[in-house]
Design a protein around this motif. Structure first.
Motif, mmCIF file in Angstrom:
data_model
loop_
_atom_site.group_PDB
_atom_site.id
_atom_site.type_symbol
_atom_site.label_atom_id
_atom_site.label_comp_id
_atom_site.label_asym_id
_atom_site.label_seq_id
_atom_site.Cartn_x
_atom_site.Cartn_y
_atom_site.Cartn_z
ATOM 1 N N MET A 5 0.744 -1.096 -0.034
ATOM 2 C CA MET A 5 0.066 0.033 -0.005
ATOM 3 C C MET A 5 1.054 1.081 -0.019
ATOM 4 S SD MET A 5 -2.752 -0.917 2.808
ATOM 5 C CE MET A 5 -3.976 0.236 2.538
ATOM 6 N N ASP A 6 0.542 2.220 -0.881
ATOM 7 C CA ASP A 6 1.418 3.384 -0.885
ATOM 8 C C ASP A 6 0.721 4.596 -0.059
ATOM 9 O OD1 ASP A 6 -0.828 4.507 -2.256
ATOM 10 O OD2 ASP A 6 0.147 4.671 -4.240
ATOM 11 N N ALA A 7 1.203 5.835 0.088
ATOM 12 C CA ALA A 7 0.854 6.698 0.860
ATOM 13 C C ALA A 7 -0.725 6.861 0.755
ATOM 14 C CB ALA A 7 1.520 7.893 1.055
ATOM 15 N N ASN A 8 -1.163 7.141 -0.588
ATOM 16 C CA ASN A 8 -2.585 7.250 -0.763
ATOM 17 C C ASN A 8 -3.487 6.205 -0.471
ATOM 18 O OD1 ASN A 8 -2.128 9.874 -2.018
ATOM 19 N ND2 ASN A 8 -1.628 8.907 -4.072
ATOM 20 N N ALA A 9 -2.937 5.074 -0.767
ATOM 21 C CA ALA A 9 -3.867 3.919 -0.367
ATOM 22 C C ALA A 9 -3.981 3.846 1.156
ATOM 23 C CB ALA A 9 -3.105 2.528 -0.829
ATOM 24 N N LEU A 10 -3.092 4.032 1.880
ATOM 25 C CA LEU A 10 -2.992 4.084 3.332
ATOM 26 C C LEU A 10 -4.002 5.026 3.874
ATOM 27 C CD1 LEU A 10 0.719 3.430 3.946
ATOM 28 C CD2 LEU A 10 -1.124 2.009 4.573
ATOM 29 N N ASN A 11 -3.881 6.318 3.316
ATOM 30 C CA ASN A 11 -4.631 7.637 3.675
ATOM 31 C C ASN A 11 -6.268 6.895 3.354
ATOM 32 O OD1 ASN A 11 -2.988 9.367 4.899
ATOM 33 N ND2 ASN A 11 -2.273 9.904 2.837
ATOM 34 N N ARG A 12 -6.425 6.340 2.080
ATOM 35 C CA ARG A 12 -7.954 5.989 1.879
ATOM 36 C C ARG A 12 -8.366 4.863 3.127
ATOM 37 N NH1 ARG A 12 -5.953 6.273 -3.264
ATOM 38 N NH2 ARG A 12 -5.486 3.906 -3.421
ATOM 39 N N PHE A 13 -7.560 4.028 3.249
ATOM 40 C CA PHE A 13 -7.658 2.836 4.288
ATOM 41 C C PHE A 13 -8.058 3.542 5.576
ATOM 42 C CE2 PHE A 13 -6.559 0.083 7.672
ATOM 43 C CZ PHE A 13 -7.153 -1.095 7.440
ATOM 44 N N LEU A 14 -7.329 4.587 6.075
ATOM 45 C CA LEU A 14 -7.804 5.046 7.155
ATOM 46 C C LEU A 14 -8.887 6.062 7.352
ATOM 47 C CD1 LEU A 14 -3.995 6.713 8.387
ATOM 48 C CD2 LEU A 14 -5.245 4.688 9.198
ATOM 49 N N ALA A 15 -9.341 6.705 6.249
ATOM 50 C CA ALA A 15 -10.534 7.332 6.297
ATOM 51 C C ALA A 15 -11.622 6.487 6.276
ATOM 52 C CB ALA A 15 -10.514 8.329 4.850
ATOM 53 N N VAL A 65 3.271 3.640 12.992
ATOM 54 C CA VAL A 65 3.813 2.105 13.116
ATOM 55 C C VAL A 65 2.758 1.452 12.311
ATOM 56 C CG1 VAL A 65 4.093 0.125 14.634
ATOM 57 C CG2 VAL A 65 5.213 2.585 14.941
ATOM 58 N N TYR A 66 1.445 1.522 12.772
ATOM 59 C CA TYR A 66 0.346 0.776 12.005
ATOM 60 C C TYR A 66 0.367 0.965 10.455
ATOM 61 C CZ TYR A 66 -4.699 -0.873 11.371
ATOM 62 O OH TYR A 66 -5.637 -1.489 10.895
ATOM 63 N N CYS A 67 0.386 1.974 9.986
ATOM 64 C CA CYS A 67 0.557 2.216 8.499
ATOM 65 C C CYS A 67 1.779 1.579 7.898
ATOM 66 C CB CYS A 67 0.354 3.653 7.996
ATOM 67 S SG CYS A 67 -1.220 4.215 8.644
ATOM 68 N N ALA A 68 2.808 1.757 8.773
ATOM 69 C CA ALA A 68 4.180 1.273 8.040
ATOM 70 C C ALA A 68 4.106 -0.231 7.921
ATOM 71 C CB ALA A 68 5.382 1.617 9.245
ATOM 72 N N ILE A 69 3.351 -1.018 8.869
ATOM 73 C CA ILE A 69 3.159 -2.421 8.873
ATOM 74 C C ILE A 69 2.370 -2.656 7.502
ATOM 75 C CG2 ILE A 69 2.306 -4.401 9.861
ATOM 76 C CD1 ILE A 69 2.924 -3.010 12.608
ATOM 77 N N LEU A 70 1.149 -1.748 7.555
ATOM 78 C CA LEU A 70 0.155 -2.070 6.339
ATOM 79 C C LEU A 70 0.803 -1.782 5.004
ATOM 80 C CD1 LEU A 70 -3.385 -0.849 7.804
ATOM 81 C CD2 LEU A 70 -2.352 -3.013 8.116
ATOM 82 N N SER A 71 1.757 -1.074 5.227
ATOM 83 C CA SER A 71 2.423 -0.690 3.925
ATOM 84 C C SER A 71 3.231 -1.881 3.253
ATOM 85 C CB SER A 71 3.312 0.401 3.793
ATOM 86 O OG SER A 71 4.599 0.066 4.398
ATOM 87 N N ILE A 73 2.107 -5.476 4.345
ATOM 88 C CA ILE A 73 1.281 -6.470 4.486
ATOM 89 C C ILE A 73 -0.241 -6.275 3.719
ATOM 90 C CG2 ILE A 73 2.502 -7.462 6.464
ATOM 91 C CD1 ILE A 73 -0.099 -6.696 7.881
ATOM 92 N N GLY A 74 -0.588 -4.961 3.376
ATOM 93 C CA GLY A 74 -1.714 -4.882 3.091
ATOM 94 C C GLY A 74 -2.678 -4.448 3.976
ATOM 95 N N PRO A 75 -4.156 -4.067 3.513
ATOM 96 C CA PRO A 75 -4.965 -3.543 4.473
ATOM 97 C C PRO A 75 -5.547 -4.831 5.426
ATOM 98 C CG PRO A 75 -6.069 -4.090 2.382
ATOM 99 C CD PRO A 75 -4.610 -4.437 2.336
#
Length: 139
Positions: A5-15, A65-71, A73-75
């Protein structure tokens, strides 16, 4: 290093998964092994005296940290913190956002270990250092 997951995908996931924090936290960049996340400091993050509260600083480290891991392993929404240690080293600068620079130290099948350094934007000395371990649920 494989990026799931890139930064944009991580931000969409968080939202989508955590709408209650979407206005406060944002992944700024993912460069190599380092993820940078931002706490958009607002009134709800301040304690008496106008400084950013410890719980808000901790939350930034946890999100980073959560986002670094998801980047990697995925969502996986159910990855959870199992251990955390934080050192508050200096008072954050007033009226500025905080940035977390997070590095994964170990990524296994069931556990991930990472470190986040927290900075007041524009300043070189860290405000806090946090070490966290996350449990990754089986697939």
């Amino acid at each position: 290093m494989t990026v799931a997951m890139d930064a944009n995908a991580l931000n969409r996931f968080l939202a989508g998964e955590f709408p209650q924090i979407a206005g406060s936290f944002r992944v700024e960049a993912l460069e190599g092994d380092v993820l940078t996340a931002r706490l958009i400091v607002a009134g709800e993050h301040l304690r008496p005296g106008g400084t950013v509260s410890g719980p808000s600083i901790f939350a930034l480290a946890d999100v980073a940290v959560y986002c670094a891991i998801l980047s990697r392993i995925g969502p996986v929404a159910l990855a959870v913190t199992t251990n955390a240690s934080i050192d508050f080293m200096r008072k954050p600068a007033a009226g500025t956002d905080l940035l977390a620079r997070c590095t994964l130290l170990k990524l296994g099948r069931s556990l991930a270990v990472a470190e986040a350094l927290i900075f007041s934007e524009g300043l070189a000395e860290p405000v806090a250092r946090c070490s966290m371990t996350y449990s990754i649920p089986p697939k």
